[in-house]
Motif scaffolding. Structure first.
Motif, PDB file in Angstrom:
ATOM      1  N   HIS A 177      35.328  27.493  27.265  1.00 61.46           N
ATOM      2  CA  HIS A 177      34.184  27.942  26.454  1.00 61.46           C
ATOM      3  C   HIS A 177      34.376  29.363  25.915  1.00 61.46           C
ATOM      4  N   GLY A 178      35.601  29.889  25.973  1.00 63.22           N
ATOM      5  CA  GLY A 178      35.879  31.182  25.360  1.00 63.22           C
ATOM      6  C   GLY A 178      35.171  32.365  25.993  1.00 63.22           C
ATOM      7  N   THR A 179      34.977  32.341  27.295  1.00 63.29           N
ATOM      8  CA  THR A 179      34.306  33.449  27.980  1.00 63.29           C
ATOM      9  C   THR A 179      35.251  34.635  28.121  1.00 63.29           C
ATOM     10  N   SER A 180      34.745  35.841  27.903  1.00 61.77           N
ATOM     11  CA  SER A 180      35.561  37.048  28.017  1.00 61.77           C
ATOM     12  C   SER A 180      35.363  37.699  29.380  1.00 61.77           C
ATOM     13  N   LEU A 181      36.250  38.629  29.713  1.00 63.00           N
ATOM     14  CA  LEU A 181      36.171  39.350  30.973  1.00 63.00           C
ATOM     15  C   LEU A 181      36.287  40.842  30.703  1.00 63.00           C
ATOM     16  N   LYS A 182      35.474  41.647  31.402  1.00 66.06           N
ATOM     17  CA  LYS A 182      35.495  43.093  31.225  1.00 66.06           C
ATOM     18  C   LYS A 182      35.606  43.774  32.581  1.00 66.06           C
ATOM     19  N   SER A 183      35.911  45.068  32.530  1.00 64.41           N
ATOM     20  CA  SER A 183      36.107  45.819  33.769  1.00 64.41           C
ATOM     21  C   SER A 183      34.869  45.798  34.651  1.00 64.41           C
ATOM     22  N   GLU A 184      33.672  45.805  34.017  1.00 64.53           N
ATOM     23  CA  GLU A 184      32.434  45.774  34.796  1.00 64.53           C
ATOM     24  C   GLU A 184      32.323  44.499  35.624  1.00 64.53           C
ATOM     25  N   ASP A 185      32.848  43.399  35.063  1.00 62.70           N
ATOM     26  CA  ASP A 185      32.824  42.135  35.797  1.00 62.70           C
ATOM     27  C   ASP A 185      33.683  42.210  37.053  1.00 62.70           C
ATOM     28  N   VAL A 186      34.861  42.816  36.921  1.00 66.36           N
ATOM     29  CA  VAL A 186      35.792  42.892  38.046  1.00 66.36           C
ATOM     30  C   VAL A 186      35.225  43.793  39.141  1.00 66.36           C
ATOM     31  N   LYS A 187      34.716  44.960  38.761  1.00 64.98           N
ATOM     32  CA  LYS A 187      34.123  45.861  39.754  1.00 64.98           C
ATOM     33  C   LYS A 187      32.924  45.215  40.432  1.00 64.98           C
ATOM     34  N   PHE A 188      32.171  44.479  39.654  1.00 66.30           N
ATOM     35  CA  PHE A 188      30.996  43.811  40.216  1.00 66.30           C
ATOM     36  C   PHE A 188      31.385  42.789  41.272  1.00 66.30           C
ATOM     37  N   ILE A 189      32.348  41.922  40.973  1.00 68.83           N
ATOM     38  CA  ILE A 189      32.654  40.837  41.905  1.00 68.83           C
ATOM     39  C   ILE A 189      33.392  41.361  43.133  1.00 68.83           C
ATOM     40  N   LEU A 190      34.167  42.440  42.993  1.00 71.08           N
ATOM     41  CA  LEU A 190      34.767  43.072  44.172  1.00 71.08           C
ATOM     42  C   LEU A 190      33.674  43.557  45.130  1.00 71.08           C
ATOM     43  N   ASN A 191      32.678  44.182  44.571  1.00 66.92           N
ATOM     44  CA  ASN A 191      31.559  44.675  45.358  1.00 66.92           C
ATOM     45  C   ASN A 191      30.717  43.525  45.895  1.00 66.92           C
ATOM     46  N   MET A 192      30.534  42.516  45.063  1.00 70.51           N
ATOM     47  CA  MET A 192      29.734  41.370  45.469  1.00 70.51           C
ATOM     48  C   MET A 192      30.382  40.611  46.625  1.00 70.51           C
ATOM     49  N   GLY A 193      31.722  40.546  46.606  1.00 74.82           N
ATOM     50  CA  GLY A 193      32.424  39.873  47.698  1.00 74.82           C
ATOM     51  C   GLY A 193      32.133  40.521  49.036  1.00 74.82           C
ATOM     52  N   ASN A 253      19.866  38.881  44.830  1.00 72.85           N
ATOM     53  CA  ASN A 253      20.718  39.900  45.423  1.00 72.85           C
ATOM     54  C   ASN A 253      21.631  40.581  44.428  1.00 72.85           C
ATOM     55  N   ALA A 254      21.832  39.992  43.265  1.00 72.97           N
ATOM     56  CA  ALA A 254      22.701  40.599  42.267  1.00 72.97           C
ATOM     57  C   ALA A 254      22.109  40.366  40.888  1.00 72.97           C
ATOM     58  N   VAL A 255      21.927  41.437  40.131  1.00 72.25           N
ATOM     59  CA  VAL A 255      21.307  41.349  38.818  1.00 72.25           C
ATOM     60  C   VAL A 255      22.242  41.939  37.778  1.00 72.25           C
ATOM     61  N   TYR A 257      25.612  46.331  36.568  1.00 74.20           N
ATOM     62  CA  TYR A 257      25.287  45.417  37.646  1.00 74.20           C
ATOM     63  C   TYR A 257      24.536  46.148  38.744  1.00 74.20           C
ATOM     64  N   VAL A 258      23.574  45.479  39.328  1.00 76.10           N
ATOM     65  CA  VAL A 258      22.841  46.026  40.462  1.00 76.10           C
ATOM     66  C   VAL A 258      22.926  45.017  41.602  1.00 76.10           C
ATOM     67  N   ILE A 259      23.353  45.467  42.777  1.00 78.97           N
ATOM     68  CA  ILE A 259      23.437  44.585  43.938  1.00 78.97           C
ATOM     69  C   ILE A 259      22.503  45.114  45.010  1.00 78.97           C
ATOM     70  N   LYS A 260      21.534  44.323  45.391  1.00 79.84           N
ATOM     71  CA  LYS A 260      20.609  44.738  46.450  1.00 79.84           C
ATOM     72  C   LYS A 260      21.319  44.678  47.795  1.00 79.84           C
ATOM     73  N   GLY A 261      21.097  45.689  48.629  1.00 76.89           N
ATOM     74  CA  GLY A 261      21.773  45.752  49.916  1.00 76.89           C
ATOM     75  C   GLY A 261      23.243  46.051  49.759  1.00 76.89           C
TER      76      GLY A 261
END
Length: 514
Positions: A325-341, A454-456, A468-472
Protein backbone atom coordinates in the motif's frame (compact mmCIF):
# COMPACT_ATOMS: atom_id res chain seq x y z
CA UNK A 1 0.60 -39.97 62.11
CA UNK A 2 1.27 -37.28 59.52
CA UNK A 3 0.30 -38.13 55.96
CA UNK A 4 3.25 -38.70 53.61
CA UNK A 5 3.33 -36.15 50.74
CA UNK A 6 2.69 -37.54 47.29
CA UNK A 7 5.64 -35.65 45.78
CA UNK A 8 8.86 -34.01 46.93
CA UNK A 9 10.40 -31.46 44.55
CA UNK A 10 14.15 -30.98 45.05
CA UNK A 11 16.26 -28.17 43.66
CA UNK A 12 19.70 -26.84 44.58
CA UNK A 13 21.63 -23.57 44.32
CA UNK A 14 24.19 -21.36 46.03
CA UNK A 15 23.94 -17.65 46.74
CA UNK A 16 26.84 -16.48 44.59
CA UNK A 17 25.03 -14.67 41.74
CA UNK A 18 26.20 -17.33 39.26
CA UNK A 19 23.11 -16.30 37.34
CA UNK A 20 22.06 -12.68 37.42
CA UNK A 21 19.05 -11.73 39.53
CA UNK A 22 18.95 -15.04 41.43
CA UNK A 23 16.98 -13.70 44.39
CA UNK A 24 13.95 -12.30 42.53
CA UNK A 25 13.90 -15.40 40.32
CA UNK A 26 13.74 -17.72 43.35
CA UNK A 27 11.16 -15.44 44.96
CA UNK A 28 8.92 -15.84 41.92
CA UNK A 29 9.37 -19.63 41.92
CA UNK A 30 8.37 -19.88 45.60
CA UNK A 31 5.42 -17.53 45.26
CA UNK A 32 4.10 -19.29 42.17
CA UNK A 33 4.57 -22.69 43.82
CA UNK A 34 2.57 -21.53 46.85
CA UNK A 35 -0.12 -20.06 44.61
CA UNK A 36 -0.34 -23.30 42.60
CA UNK A 37 -0.64 -25.80 45.46
CA UNK A 38 -3.21 -23.64 47.25
CA UNK A 39 -5.18 -23.30 44.02
CA UNK A 40 -5.11 -27.10 43.60
CA UNK A 41 -5.77 -27.70 47.31
CA UNK A 42 -2.57 -29.78 47.34
CA UNK A 43 -0.78 -28.27 50.35
CA UNK A 44 -0.42 -31.67 52.01
CA UNK A 45 0.44 -33.47 48.76
CA UNK A 46 3.63 -31.64 47.77
CA UNK A 47 6.77 -30.34 49.43
CA UNK A 48 9.37 -28.07 47.85
CA UNK A 49 12.93 -28.64 49.09
CA UNK A 50 15.64 -26.11 48.32
CA UNK A 51 19.19 -27.31 49.11
CA UNK A 52 21.39 -24.28 49.77
CA UNK A 53 24.96 -25.40 49.09
CA UNK A 54 27.51 -23.37 51.06
CA UNK A 55 26.13 -19.84 50.63
CA UNK A 56 27.90 -17.08 52.55
CA UNK A 57 24.47 -15.55 53.18
CA UNK A 58 21.84 -18.33 53.32
CA UNK A 59 19.06 -18.00 50.77
CA UNK A 60 16.42 -18.61 53.44
CA UNK A 61 17.22 -15.23 55.06
CA UNK A 62 15.67 -13.52 52.03
CA UNK A 63 12.50 -15.61 52.02
CA UNK A 64 11.16 -15.39 55.58
CA UNK A 65 7.71 -14.43 54.28
CA UNK A 66 7.49 -17.31 51.80
CA UNK A 67 8.77 -19.93 54.27
CA UNK A 68 6.55 -18.72 57.13
CA UNK A 69 3.49 -18.56 54.89
CA UNK A 70 3.71 -22.05 53.35
CA UNK A 71 4.31 -25.29 55.27
CA UNK A 72 5.28 -27.07 52.03
CA UNK A 73 8.47 -25.02 51.55
CA UNK A 74 11.68 -26.30 53.17
CA UNK A 75 15.24 -24.97 52.89
CA UNK A 76 18.21 -27.20 53.74
CA UNK A 77 21.31 -25.14 54.44
CA UNK A 78 24.67 -26.91 54.11
CA UNK A 79 27.24 -24.51 55.61
CA UNK A 80 30.44 -23.63 53.82
CA UNK A 81 32.67 -25.47 56.30
CA UNK A 82 30.99 -28.70 55.15
CA UNK A 83 30.83 -27.99 51.40
CA UNK A 84 34.55 -27.18 51.26
CA UNK A 85 35.24 -30.82 52.14
CA UNK A 86 34.15 -31.72 48.60
CA UNK A 87 36.48 -31.70 45.60
CA UNK A 88 34.10 -29.66 43.44
CA UNK A 89 33.24 -26.05 44.16
CA UNK A 90 29.58 -26.94 43.59
CA UNK A 91 28.98 -30.64 44.13
CA UNK A 92 25.63 -31.35 42.49
CA UNK A 93 25.51 -35.04 43.37
CA UNK A 94 26.05 -34.56 47.11
CA UNK A 95 23.61 -31.64 47.25
CA UNK A 96 20.88 -33.64 45.52
CA UNK A 97 21.49 -36.67 47.72
CA UNK A 98 21.07 -34.54 50.83
CA UNK A 99 17.74 -33.43 49.41
CA UNK A 100 16.67 -37.03 48.76
CA UNK A 101 17.68 -38.14 52.27
CA UNK A 102 15.65 -35.34 53.88
CA UNK A 103 12.61 -35.66 51.65
CA UNK A 104 9.30 -37.06 52.91
CA UNK A 105 7.46 -37.66 49.65
CA UNK A 106 6.45 -41.00 48.16
CA UNK A 107 7.85 -39.73 44.85
CA UNK A 108 10.90 -37.48 44.44
CA UNK A 109 11.67 -35.30 41.43
CA UNK A 110 15.12 -33.76 40.97
CA UNK A 111 14.97 -30.51 39.01
CA UNK A 112 17.72 -29.39 36.65
CA UNK A 113 17.96 -25.99 38.36
CA UNK A 114 16.30 -23.58 40.74
CA UNK A 115 14.90 -21.62 37.79
CA UNK A 116 12.56 -24.43 36.70
CA UNK A 117 8.88 -24.64 37.63
CA UNK A 118 5.58 -26.30 36.70
CA UNK A 119 2.77 -24.25 35.14
CA UNK A 120 -0.30 -24.74 37.33
CA UNK A 121 -2.39 -26.78 34.87
CA UNK A 122 0.62 -28.95 34.01
CA UNK A 123 1.39 -29.43 37.70
CA UNK A 124 -2.18 -30.64 38.19
CA UNK A 125 -1.72 -33.15 35.34
CA UNK A 126 1.38 -34.57 37.03
CA UNK A 127 -0.33 -34.99 40.40
CA UNK A 128 -3.23 -36.78 38.68
CA UNK A 129 -0.77 -39.15 36.99
CA UNK A 130 0.91 -39.94 40.32
CA UNK A 131 -2.40 -40.32 42.16
CA UNK A 132 -4.09 -42.70 39.70
CA UNK A 133 -1.47 -43.92 37.20
CA UNK A 134 -3.65 -46.83 36.06
CA UNK A 135 -6.04 -44.39 34.36
CA UNK A 136 -3.18 -43.40 32.06
CA UNK A 137 -2.09 -46.99 31.42
CA UNK A 138 0.83 -46.79 33.87
CA UNK A 139 1.88 -49.00 36.75
CA UNK A 140 3.02 -46.05 38.84
CA UNK A 141 6.59 -47.19 39.43
CA UNK A 142 8.09 -46.06 36.12
CA UNK A 143 11.04 -43.73 35.92
CA UNK A 144 9.48 -40.48 34.70
CA UNK A 145 11.37 -38.06 32.48
CA UNK A 146 10.07 -34.49 32.70
CA UNK A 147 11.21 -32.40 29.71
CA UNK A 148 11.87 -28.71 30.14
CA UNK A 149 10.82 -25.95 27.83
CA UNK A 150 12.37 -22.53 27.76
CA UNK A 151 10.38 -19.44 28.67
CA UNK A 152 11.68 -16.43 26.73
CA UNK A 153 9.65 -13.68 28.38
CA UNK A 154 11.06 -12.78 31.80
CA UNK A 155 8.33 -10.38 32.96
CA UNK A 156 6.94 -13.09 35.24
CA UNK A 157 10.02 -12.80 37.46
CA UNK A 158 9.02 -9.34 38.64
CA UNK A 159 5.24 -9.73 38.55
CA UNK A 160 3.49 -10.08 41.91
CA UNK A 161 0.02 -10.91 40.57
CA UNK A 162 0.05 -14.72 40.22
CA UNK A 163 -3.39 -14.72 38.56
CA UNK A 164 -1.98 -12.55 35.78
CA UNK A 165 1.00 -14.89 35.34
CA UNK A 166 -1.19 -17.97 35.26
CA UNK A 167 -3.47 -16.37 32.66
CA UNK A 168 -0.41 -15.68 30.53
CA UNK A 169 0.92 -19.24 30.87
CA UNK A 170 -2.47 -20.70 29.96
CA UNK A 171 -2.35 -18.88 26.63
CA UNK A 172 0.93 -20.53 25.67
CA UNK A 173 0.75 -23.75 23.69
CA UNK A 174 2.95 -26.76 24.36
CA UNK A 175 5.08 -26.07 21.31
CA UNK A 176 5.62 -22.44 22.31
CA UNK A 177 8.80 -22.92 24.29
CA UNK A 178 11.32 -23.81 21.63
CA UNK A 179 15.05 -23.49 22.12
CA UNK A 180 17.25 -23.87 19.04
CA UNK A 181 20.17 -25.69 20.66
CA UNK A 182 18.18 -28.29 22.60
CA UNK A 183 15.59 -30.78 21.39
CA UNK A 184 12.53 -31.24 23.58
CA UNK A 185 13.90 -34.34 25.25
CA UNK A 186 17.59 -34.78 24.49
CA UNK A 187 18.49 -38.30 25.61
CA UNK A 188 16.71 -38.15 28.94
CA UNK A 189 14.73 -35.79 31.14
CA UNK A 190 16.81 -32.64 30.62
CA UNK A 191 14.48 -30.98 33.08
CA UNK A 192 13.41 -33.27 35.88
CA UNK A 193 13.92 -36.92 36.86
CA UNK A 194 11.15 -38.51 38.90
CA UNK A 195 11.31 -41.81 40.79
CA UNK A 196 9.72 -43.22 43.90
CA UNK A 197 11.90 -42.37 46.88
CA UNK A 198 12.53 -46.05 47.56
CA UNK A 199 13.80 -46.37 43.98
CA UNK A 200 16.24 -43.48 44.45
CA UNK A 201 17.55 -45.18 47.56
CA UNK A 202 17.77 -48.52 45.76
CA UNK A 203 20.04 -47.16 43.00
CA UNK A 204 22.09 -45.23 45.59
CA UNK A 205 20.91 -41.74 44.68
CA UNK A 206 23.13 -39.62 42.45
CA UNK A 207 26.56 -41.19 41.95
CA UNK A 208 29.71 -39.19 42.66
CA UNK A 209 31.82 -38.51 39.60
CA UNK A 210 34.07 -35.52 39.06
CA UNK A 211 33.92 -35.62 35.28
CA UNK A 212 30.17 -35.92 34.96
CA UNK A 213 28.89 -34.27 38.12
CA UNK A 214 26.96 -31.48 36.42
CA UNK A 215 25.09 -33.69 33.95
CA UNK A 216 23.45 -36.65 35.66
CA UNK A 217 20.49 -37.21 33.33
CA UNK A 218 22.10 -40.00 31.29
CA UNK A 219 23.63 -41.63 34.36
CA UNK A 220 20.26 -41.59 36.16
CA UNK A 221 18.58 -43.04 33.10
CA UNK A 222 21.12 -45.88 32.93
CA UNK A 223 20.92 -46.70 36.65
CA UNK A 224 17.09 -46.49 36.85
CA UNK A 225 16.64 -48.66 33.74
CA UNK A 226 18.02 -51.59 35.77
CA UNK A 227 14.99 -51.60 38.06
CA UNK A 228 12.10 -50.10 36.05
CA UNK A 229 10.89 -48.88 32.68
CA UNK A 230 10.55 -45.21 31.88
CA UNK A 231 8.04 -42.82 30.34
CA UNK A 232 8.31 -39.32 28.93
CA UNK A 233 5.62 -37.28 30.67
CA UNK A 234 5.43 -34.85 27.73
CA UNK A 235 3.15 -37.50 26.25
CA UNK A 236 0.65 -36.57 28.97
CA UNK A 237 1.08 -32.82 28.62
CA UNK A 238 3.47 -32.57 31.57
CA UNK A 239 6.60 -30.47 31.32
CA UNK A 240 8.68 -27.91 33.22
CA UNK A 241 9.24 -24.29 32.29
CA UNK A 242 12.73 -22.81 32.55
CA UNK A 243 13.07 -19.10 33.24
CA UNK A 244 15.22 -17.18 30.74
CA UNK A 245 18.79 -16.90 31.95
CA UNK A 246 21.00 -13.87 31.42
CA UNK A 247 24.63 -13.06 32.24
CA UNK A 248 26.54 -16.07 33.53
CA UNK A 249 28.41 -15.49 36.76
CA UNK A 250 31.86 -16.62 37.78
CA UNK A 251 31.24 -19.80 39.79
CA UNK A 252 34.36 -21.94 39.64
CA UNK A 253 33.77 -25.16 37.73
CA UNK A 254 36.32 -27.95 38.04
CA UNK A 255 34.59 -30.48 35.80
CA UNK A 256 36.99 -31.62 33.10
CA UNK A 257 35.88 -31.30 29.47
CA UNK A 258 35.96 -34.62 27.61
CA UNK A 259 34.43 -35.74 24.33
CA UNK A 260 32.38 -38.51 25.89
CA UNK A 261 32.13 -38.21 29.69
CA UNK A 262 30.45 -41.62 29.99
CA UNK A 263 33.68 -43.30 28.87
CA UNK A 264 35.53 -41.87 31.86
CA UNK A 265 33.09 -42.29 34.73
CA UNK A 266 34.70 -43.19 38.05
CA UNK A 267 32.27 -43.50 40.92
CA UNK A 268 33.98 -42.73 44.19
CA UNK A 269 32.99 -42.78 47.82
CA UNK A 270 33.11 -39.51 49.74
CA UNK A 271 36.61 -39.03 51.13
CA UNK A 272 35.29 -36.84 53.92
CA UNK A 273 31.66 -37.32 54.91
CA UNK A 274 29.57 -34.21 55.43
CA UNK A 275 28.49 -33.94 59.06
CA UNK A 276 24.69 -34.12 58.98
CA UNK A 277 24.53 -32.49 62.42
CA UNK A 278 25.73 -29.21 60.89
CA UNK A 279 23.00 -29.19 58.25
CA UNK A 280 20.15 -26.81 59.11
CA UNK A 281 16.57 -27.47 58.02
CA UNK A 282 14.59 -24.23 57.74
CA UNK A 283 10.81 -24.41 57.40
CA UNK A 284 7.59 -22.97 58.76
CA UNK A 285 8.31 -24.82 62.01
CA UNK A 286 11.83 -23.36 62.13
CA UNK A 287 11.74 -20.05 60.20
CA UNK A 288 14.95 -18.17 59.33
CA UNK A 289 16.43 -16.15 62.18
CA UNK A 290 17.35 -13.20 59.96
CA UNK A 291 15.04 -11.24 57.66
CA UNK A 292 16.75 -9.71 54.64
CA UNK A 293 14.97 -7.75 51.93
CA UNK A 294 15.48 -8.12 48.19
CA UNK A 295 16.17 -4.77 46.62
CA UNK A 296 14.00 -5.24 43.56
CA UNK A 297 14.69 -1.90 41.91
CA UNK A 298 18.31 -2.78 41.32
CA UNK A 299 17.23 -5.44 38.85
CA UNK A 300 15.35 -3.12 36.51
CA UNK A 301 17.00 -0.63 34.23
CA UNK A 302 15.66 2.92 34.48
CA UNK A 303 17.43 4.03 31.35
CA UNK A 304 17.54 2.38 27.97
CA UNK A 305 20.38 2.28 25.48
CA UNK A 306 20.16 1.15 21.87
CA UNK A 307 23.08 -0.17 19.85
CA UNK A 308 23.70 0.68 16.21
CA UNK A 309 22.97 -2.95 15.31
CA UNK A 310 19.56 -2.80 17.04
CA UNK A 311 18.63 0.45 15.29
CA UNK A 312 19.58 -0.96 11.87
CA UNK A 313 17.65 -4.17 12.55
CA UNK A 314 14.65 -2.11 13.62
CA UNK A 315 14.76 -0.05 10.43
CA UNK A 316 14.99 -3.25 8.35
CA UNK A 317 12.00 -4.70 10.19
CA UNK A 318 9.96 -1.54 9.75
CA UNK A 319 10.62 -1.14 6.01
CA UNK A 320 10.25 -4.86 5.21
CA UNK A 321 6.48 -4.57 4.67
CA UNK A 322 6.08 -0.85 3.90
CA UNK A 323 5.83 -1.39 0.14
CA UNK A 324 2.41 -2.86 0.83
CA UNK A 325 0.00 0.00 0.00
CA UNK A 326 2.99 2.33 -0.44
CA UNK A 327 3.45 3.21 3.24
CA UNK A 328 6.48 5.37 4.05
CA UNK A 329 8.79 5.23 7.06
CA UNK A 330 10.38 8.14 8.95
CA UNK A 331 12.85 8.54 11.78
CA UNK A 332 10.03 9.39 14.21
CA UNK A 333 8.49 5.99 13.51
CA UNK A 334 11.72 4.17 14.34
CA UNK A 335 12.33 6.10 17.57
CA UNK A 336 8.74 5.55 18.55
CA UNK A 337 8.72 1.78 18.12
CA UNK A 338 12.08 1.37 19.88
CA UNK A 339 10.59 3.18 22.85
CA UNK A 340 7.29 1.38 22.51
CA UNK A 341 9.03 -2.00 22.61
CA UNK A 342 10.45 -1.16 26.04
CA UNK A 343 7.04 0.03 27.24
CA UNK A 344 5.37 -3.21 26.12
CA UNK A 345 8.01 -5.25 27.94
CA UNK A 346 7.86 -3.16 31.12
CA UNK A 347 4.07 -2.94 31.34
CA UNK A 348 3.56 -6.57 30.27
CA UNK A 349 1.13 -5.92 27.42
CA UNK A 350 0.15 -8.99 25.44
CA UNK A 351 -2.52 -7.66 23.08
CA UNK A 352 -1.47 -4.87 20.71
CA UNK A 353 -4.20 -2.89 18.95
CA UNK A 354 -3.17 -1.03 15.77
CA UNK A 355 -4.61 0.49 12.65
CA UNK A 356 -3.59 -0.70 9.20
CA UNK A 357 -0.74 1.78 8.60
CA UNK A 358 0.78 1.17 12.01
CA UNK A 359 0.54 -2.60 11.50
CA UNK A 360 2.46 -2.31 8.21
CA UNK A 361 5.27 -0.41 9.94
CA UNK A 362 5.49 -1.99 13.35
CA UNK A 363 4.31 -5.62 13.54
CA UNK A 364 7.51 -7.10 12.06
CA UNK A 365 9.64 -5.45 14.75
CA UNK A 366 7.23 -6.40 17.54
CA UNK A 367 7.09 -10.03 16.39
CA UNK A 368 10.89 -10.21 16.49
CA UNK A 369 11.00 -8.79 20.01
CA UNK A 370 7.99 -10.64 21.43
CA UNK A 371 7.17 -14.02 19.92
CA UNK A 372 3.86 -14.39 21.80
CA UNK A 373 2.08 -11.08 21.10
CA UNK A 374 -1.49 -11.03 19.87
CA UNK A 375 -2.42 -8.32 17.37
CA UNK A 376 -5.81 -6.78 16.68
CA UNK A 377 -5.63 -4.67 13.50
CA UNK A 378 -8.51 -2.35 12.60
CA UNK A 379 -9.26 -1.54 8.96
CA UNK A 380 -11.87 0.93 7.67
CA UNK A 381 -14.49 -1.04 5.64
CA UNK A 382 -15.40 2.14 3.75
CA UNK A 383 -11.94 2.16 2.12
CA UNK A 384 -11.51 -1.57 1.48
CA UNK A 385 -13.72 -4.49 0.55
CA UNK A 386 -13.96 -7.69 2.60
CA UNK A 387 -11.70 -9.35 0.02
CA UNK A 388 -9.09 -6.59 0.39
CA UNK A 389 -9.11 -7.05 4.16
CA UNK A 390 -8.62 -10.81 3.76
CA UNK A 391 -5.75 -10.22 1.32
CA UNK A 392 -4.11 -7.83 3.78
CA UNK A 393 -4.27 -10.34 6.64
CA UNK A 394 -2.95 -13.12 4.43
CA UNK A 395 -0.06 -11.01 3.14
CA UNK A 396 0.90 -9.77 6.62
CA UNK A 397 0.68 -13.20 8.23
CA UNK A 398 2.72 -14.81 5.45
CA UNK A 399 5.35 -12.05 5.72
CA UNK A 400 5.72 -12.40 9.49
CA UNK A 401 5.98 -16.18 9.49
CA UNK A 402 8.51 -16.09 6.66
CA UNK A 403 10.76 -13.68 8.55
CA UNK A 404 10.25 -15.03 12.06
CA UNK A 405 8.83 -18.58 12.02
CA UNK A 406 9.26 -18.83 15.80
CA UNK A 407 6.36 -16.38 16.26
CA UNK A 408 3.39 -18.21 17.80
CA UNK A 409 1.00 -15.39 18.65
CA UNK A 410 -2.21 -14.54 16.83
CA UNK A 411 -3.21 -11.89 14.28
CA UNK A 412 -6.79 -10.71 13.98
CA UNK A 413 -7.82 -8.18 11.30
CA UNK A 414 -11.21 -6.57 11.92
CA UNK A 415 -13.45 -3.98 10.34
CA UNK A 416 -13.92 -0.85 12.46
CA UNK A 417 -17.41 -0.76 13.83
CA UNK A 418 -18.60 1.17 16.86
CA UNK A 419 -19.71 -1.86 18.88
CA UNK A 420 -16.45 -3.70 18.33
CA UNK A 421 -14.61 -1.84 21.12
CA UNK A 422 -16.71 -3.33 23.87
CA UNK A 423 -14.48 -6.39 24.18
CA UNK A 424 -11.38 -4.25 24.75
CA UNK A 425 -12.49 -3.01 28.17
CA UNK A 426 -12.70 -6.59 29.41
CA UNK A 427 -8.94 -7.10 29.15
CA UNK A 428 -6.70 -4.73 31.10
CA UNK A 429 -3.54 -5.90 29.37
CA UNK A 430 -4.24 -4.28 26.01
CA UNK A 431 -1.88 -1.80 24.42
CA UNK A 432 -3.66 0.55 22.04
CA UNK A 433 -1.57 2.57 19.61
CA UNK A 434 -3.86 5.39 18.55
CA UNK A 435 -3.48 7.68 15.54
CA UNK A 436 -5.05 11.11 16.09
CA UNK A 437 -4.47 12.01 12.45
CA UNK A 438 -6.90 9.36 11.23
CA UNK A 439 -10.65 9.27 11.33
CA UNK A 440 -10.49 5.55 11.94
CA UNK A 441 -10.52 5.95 15.73
CA UNK A 442 -12.73 9.03 15.84
CA UNK A 443 -14.93 7.62 18.64
CA UNK A 444 -12.21 5.66 20.43
CA UNK A 445 -11.86 8.02 23.39
CA UNK A 446 -15.56 7.82 24.09
CA UNK A 447 -15.59 4.05 24.20
CA UNK A 448 -12.33 3.22 25.98
CA UNK A 449 -10.93 4.56 29.24
CA UNK A 450 -7.90 6.76 28.61
CA UNK A 451 -5.70 4.68 30.90
CA UNK A 452 -5.72 1.97 28.26
CA UNK A 453 -4.57 4.23 25.42
CA UNK A 454 -0.84 3.85 25.86
CA UNK A 455 0.59 5.31 22.66
CA UNK A 456 -0.73 8.29 20.72
CA UNK A 457 0.48 9.48 17.33
CA UNK A 458 -0.17 13.15 16.51
CA UNK A 459 0.50 15.41 13.55
CA UNK A 460 1.71 18.86 14.51
CA UNK A 461 0.83 21.63 12.01
CA UNK A 462 1.45 19.45 8.98
CA UNK A 463 1.94 15.85 7.98
CA UNK A 464 5.72 16.21 7.91
CA UNK A 465 5.93 16.88 11.63
CA UNK A 466 5.01 13.83 13.69
CA UNK A 467 5.13 13.51 17.45
CA UNK A 468 4.55 10.38 19.53
CA UNK A 469 3.41 10.26 23.13
CA UNK A 470 3.71 7.07 25.19
CA UNK A 471 1.95 6.93 28.54
CA UNK A 472 4.08 5.34 31.25
CA UNK A 473 7.10 5.86 29.02
CA UNK A 474 10.70 5.08 30.03
CA UNK A 475 13.61 7.42 29.37
CA UNK A 476 16.34 6.97 26.85
CA UNK A 477 19.87 6.94 28.12
CA UNK A 478 21.07 10.27 26.76
CA UNK A 479 24.74 9.33 26.88
CA UNK A 480 26.08 8.22 23.48
CA UNK A 481 22.54 8.04 22.06
CA UNK A 482 22.16 11.50 20.50
CA UNK A 483 23.81 10.58 17.20
CA UNK A 484 22.25 7.10 16.91
CA UNK A 485 18.76 8.44 17.60
CA UNK A 486 19.08 11.66 15.61
CA UNK A 487 16.63 12.32 12.82
CA UNK A 488 19.38 12.81 10.21
CA UNK A 489 21.18 9.56 11.10
CA UNK A 490 18.07 7.34 11.15
CA UNK A 491 16.71 8.86 7.93
CA UNK A 492 20.13 8.23 6.35
CA UNK A 493 19.88 4.54 7.29
CA UNK A 494 16.30 4.35 6.00
CA UNK A 495 17.23 5.98 2.69
CA UNK A 496 20.21 3.68 2.06
CA UNK A 497 18.28 0.54 2.95
CA UNK A 498 15.43 1.55 0.67
CA UNK A 499 17.92 2.14 -2.16
CA UNK A 500 19.46 -1.29 -1.57
CA UNK A 501 15.99 -2.84 -1.51
CA UNK A 502 15.12 -1.08 -4.81
CA UNK A 503 18.35 -2.28 -6.45
CA UNK A 504 17.75 -5.82 -5.20
CA UNK A 505 14.23 -5.77 -6.65
CA UNK A 506 15.50 -4.47 -10.02
CA UNK A 507 18.20 -7.13 -10.21
CA UNK A 508 15.57 -9.74 -9.37
CA UNK A 509 13.36 -8.52 -12.23
CA UNK A 510 16.30 -8.58 -14.65
CA UNK A 511 17.21 -12.10 -13.56
CA UNK A 512 13.67 -13.29 -14.23
CA UNK A 513 13.68 -11.71 -17.71
CA UNK A 514 16.92 -13.43 -18.69
Amino acid sequence: MAKVPLLSIITINRNDEYYKHQLPRIKFILNYFTYSIKKMDALSKVEYIFVDWGSNIPFANYFHEEISGCSAIKFIYVPKEETTKCELSFDVSKALNIGIENSLGEHVILLSGSDVFFPLSVFNNLLNILTKPEIYGLRGNEYKLIPRKFLEDDFVIYEKDMEKIDLYLQKLNHYAFSFPNFPLNSGSGTGGNLLQKKQWLKIGGIKDTKKHNRGQDIVNFHEASKICSHIDTATFGTFLLKLPRNNFGTREIEVEQVKNPLDYLTFEKNRRVINSKNIKIISQLNPPKRKLNIYRNSYQENQITFSLKEIIRTVIDCISFTNFHGTSLKSEDVKFILNMGQTIKTRKFKIIILDEIQAIRFTTYLVRKFSDLQFVIFIDPQKYTALDILKFRTALTYHLYQRYPEYYGHIKVMEIREGIFEFINKDQYNCIIQDYSSNNFSFLNKKISTTKINAVRKFINNKNNIRYVIKGNMFYNKKDQKILLSKIFINFIIYNLLVLKFIQRMLGNLKRKF
